[in-house]
Design a protein around this motif. Structure first.
Motif, PDB file in Angstrom:
ATOM      1  N   ALA A 165       0.814  -1.213   0.000  1.00 50.19           N
ATOM      2  CA  ALA A 165       0.000   0.000   0.000  1.00 50.19           C
ATOM      3  C   ALA A 165       0.851   1.268   0.000  1.00 50.19           C
ATOM      4  O   ALA A 165       0.362   2.342  -0.315  1.00 50.19           O
ATOM      5  CB  ALA A 165      -0.941   0.003   1.205  1.00 50.19           C
ATOM      6  N   VAL A 166       2.133   1.141   0.357  1.00 53.03           N
ATOM      7  CA  VAL A 166       3.079   2.251   0.353  1.00 53.03           C
ATOM      8  C   VAL A 166       4.293   1.794  -0.442  1.00 53.03           C
ATOM      9  O   VAL A 166       4.859   0.736  -0.170  1.00 53.03           O
ATOM     10  CB  VAL A 166       3.498   2.632   1.795  1.00 53.03           C
ATOM     11  N   ASP A 167       4.698   2.588  -1.429  1.00 59.55           N
ATOM     12  CA  ASP A 167       5.803   2.188  -2.295  1.00 59.55           C
ATOM     13  C   ASP A 167       7.180   2.551  -1.774  1.00 59.55           C
ATOM     14  O   ASP A 167       8.164   1.911  -2.133  1.00 59.55           O
ATOM     15  CB  ASP A 167       5.641   2.798  -3.687  1.00 59.55           C
ATOM     16  N   LEU A 168       7.272   3.570  -0.954  1.00 57.33           N
ATOM     17  CA  LEU A 168       8.593   3.996  -0.495  1.00 57.33           C
ATOM     18  C   LEU A 168       8.501   4.588   0.902  1.00 57.33           C
ATOM     19  O   LEU A 168       7.678   5.469   1.148  1.00 57.33           O
ATOM     20  CB  LEU A 168       9.168   5.031  -1.468  1.00 57.33           C
ATOM     21  N   VAL A 169       9.327   4.094   1.790  1.00 60.07           N
ATOM     22  CA  VAL A 169       9.392   4.595   3.160  1.00 60.07           C
ATOM     23  C   VAL A 169      10.753   5.253   3.343  1.00 60.07           C
ATOM     24  O   VAL A 169      11.782   4.676   2.982  1.00 60.07           O
ATOM     25  CB  VAL A 169       9.225   3.448   4.190  1.00 60.07           C
ATOM     26  N   VAL A 170      10.755   6.466   3.883  1.00 61.97           N
ATOM     27  CA  VAL A 170      11.995   7.198   4.116  1.00 61.97           C
ATOM     28  C   VAL A 170      12.057   7.649   5.572  1.00 61.97           C
ATOM     29  O   VAL A 170      11.072   7.569   6.296  1.00 61.97           O
ATOM     30  CB  VAL A 170      12.131   8.405   3.154  1.00 61.97           C
ATOM     31  N   GLU A 171      13.213   8.142   5.967  1.00 60.77           N
ATOM     32  CA  GLU A 171      13.457   8.492   7.368  1.00 60.77           C
ATOM     33  C   GLU A 171      12.742   9.756   7.845  1.00 60.77           C
ATOM     34  O   GLU A 171      12.240   9.803   8.950  1.00 60.77           O
ATOM     35  CB  GLU A 171      14.968   8.654   7.608  1.00 60.77           C
ATOM     36  N   ASP A 172      12.753  10.807   7.017  1.00 60.93           N
ATOM     37  CA  ASP A 172      12.223  12.094   7.481  1.00 60.93           C
ATOM     38  C   ASP A 172      11.731  12.920   6.292  1.00 60.93           C
ATOM     39  O   ASP A 172      11.748  12.469   5.148  1.00 60.93           O
ATOM     40  CB  ASP A 172      13.282  12.863   8.284  1.00 60.93           C
ATOM     41  N   GLU A 173      11.311  14.165   6.570  1.00 64.27           N
ATOM     42  CA  GLU A 173      10.763  15.025   5.525  1.00 64.27           C
ATOM     43  C   GLU A 173      11.792  15.364   4.456  1.00 64.27           C
ATOM     44  O   GLU A 173      11.463  15.403   3.266  1.00 64.27           O
ATOM     45  CB  GLU A 173      10.212  16.320   6.140  1.00 64.27           C
ATOM     46  N   CYS A 174      13.040  15.607   4.848  1.00 59.21           N
ATOM     47  CA  CYS A 174      14.083  15.928   3.864  1.00 59.21           C
ATOM     48  C   CYS A 174      14.293  14.760   2.907  1.00 59.21           C
ATOM     49  O   CYS A 174      14.417  14.946   1.691  1.00 59.21           O
ATOM     50  CB  CYS A 174      15.398  16.285   4.561  1.00 59.21           C
ATOM     51  N   ALA A 175      14.318  13.552   3.447  1.00 58.53           N
ATOM     52  CA  ALA A 175      14.478  12.360   2.613  1.00 58.53           C
ATOM     53  C   ALA A 175      13.256  12.175   1.709  1.00 58.53           C
ATOM     54  O   ALA A 175      13.390  11.744   0.558  1.00 58.53           O
ATOM     55  CB  ALA A 175      14.701  11.130   3.479  1.00 58.53           C
ATOM     56  N   ALA A 176      12.073  12.513   2.222  1.00 56.60           N
ATOM     57  CA  ALA A 176      10.852  12.401   1.415  1.00 56.60           C
ATOM     58  C   ALA A 176      10.893  13.376   0.246  1.00 56.60           C
ATOM     59  O   ALA A 176      10.551  13.009  -0.886  1.00 56.60           O
ATOM     60  CB  ALA A 176       9.623  12.659   2.283  1.00 56.60           C
TER      61      ALA A 176
END
Length: 185
Positions: A10-21
């Motif tokens: 359901a989610v394609d990419l998980v990142v650490e924080d807003e900057c990484a997003a």
């Protein structure tokens, strides 16, 4: 929470924080700009043959092959926590945006396609076709999963989805045979 959504696709990419997003979104959107003037060959390009073990029974990380094959720092994997025996990624080859899907020999299933991996591949193929990204497939596949557990997981319903998506695509498909391709794999 994202910890339950990523493993079910359901989610394609998980990142650490807003900057990484923000960085991930920028990289993702950059593929839709189509072509860059040129690409930079990955530093590990010449090491590609040494990534694959001489012993055919030894697993290896297909991500290393993809990274060595693509332009330097151009790979963005989509859905790494879901359908883990199948890798799907956007990348660039000599500046051109492409979609890459590949079996992952280092996965718990050794690259065999289960229901989740079949759905993941089909969805990625359809996405690349919709936006005219040429497809590259790296093949090291022991086949589709079989047995009671695979049947309970829905392999009978899901196994044909990537085959149908490949059949109906209009973009070019390039296949790179790394090792094995058994059965419909």
């Amino acid at each position: 929470p994202v910890s339950t959504l990523a493993p079910i696709g359901a989610v394609d990419l998980v990142v650490e924080d807003e900057c990484a997003a923000i960085s991930a979104v920028q990289k993702y959107l950059s593929y839709y700009q189509r072509d860059f003037a040129t690409g930079v060959v990955a530093q590990t390009h010449d090491e590609m043959p040494s990534i694959i073990p001489d012993n055919r029974r030894r697993p290896y990380d297909m991500r290393l092959i993809i990274a060595a094959f693509a332009d330097a720092d151009s790979v963005l994997e989509i859905g790494p926590a879901w359908g883990r025996s199948m890798l799907t990624a956007f990348a660039r080859l000599n500046g051109r945006a492409v979609g890459i899907f590949a079996n992952q020999p280092k996965s718990p299933l050794g690259g065999a396609i289960d229901a989740d991996a079949a759905d993941k591949a089909a969805r990625f193929i359809e996405l690349c076709d919709a936006y005219e990204f040429p497809l590259i497939s790296f093949i090291d596949n022991p086949g589709y999963m079989v047995g009671p557990a695979a049947e309970r997981g829905g392999i009978a319903r899901h196994h044909a989805r990537p085959l149908s998506a490949l059949h109906h695509r209009s973009v070019p498909l390039y296949s790179v045979q790394i090792r094995k391709a058994y059965g419909l794999g």
